[in-house]
Scaffold this motif. Sequence first.
Motif: not given
Length: 202
Positions: A198-201, A82-86, A182-184
């Motif tokens: 960017e959350e990396l799976a 998942k990717t998002w902006t801040f 909340q996820r790494v």
Amino acid sequence: MLIAAAAAAILSPVARAEQLGTYGNTWEITEPDAVESIKSRLTKMDKGGKMKAFWEDYRDKQLDGVNNPQPLPGISKVREAKTWTFDPTYTFTETAKDNLGNVLVPAGTKINPLDYTQLSKAIVFIDGRDEAQVAYAKQRTDANPKDKVVLVGGSYVKFTREWKRPVYFDQRGILVKHFNIQRVPAVLSQRGKQLVIEELAL
């Protein structure tokens, strides 16, 4: 006269207290002095070798706390990328003034720190207890030495020694809370005037 009267008024309660006399039975204090009691106990511990064991245990626990901080609660492993902006823009809710009362920043002013400084490196958040995340962070920072690794679990001291470069721990979860991570593993970097997470799976 005024000083004398004041002194008499202040001292009069003391004078009256001295005339109270003694009422009821009295006994000598037989309870052992608290300080002496503590000294006696410590002396006994020292003679039995318990004092040394106590301090060694204390030292080991403190060192373990430094080397292996408690993992941050509420952080899970990424299951789906998942990717998002801040948006780091800050809005002043109150007028900022200097010590002379001059207005520095009016209330309502919006400031984006990325207008004044650049994030020249990526920040990689991982759980140091997960071998796959550790391998990813090691490979990435080998290729991009400016990138910084921040742990949410595991020993930053261990990786700092092994990798021969600084590895950090997010003390009290300040960073993950601020960026709502909340996820790494998660990678924070700059894109234009915004930050990208960017959350990396793996």
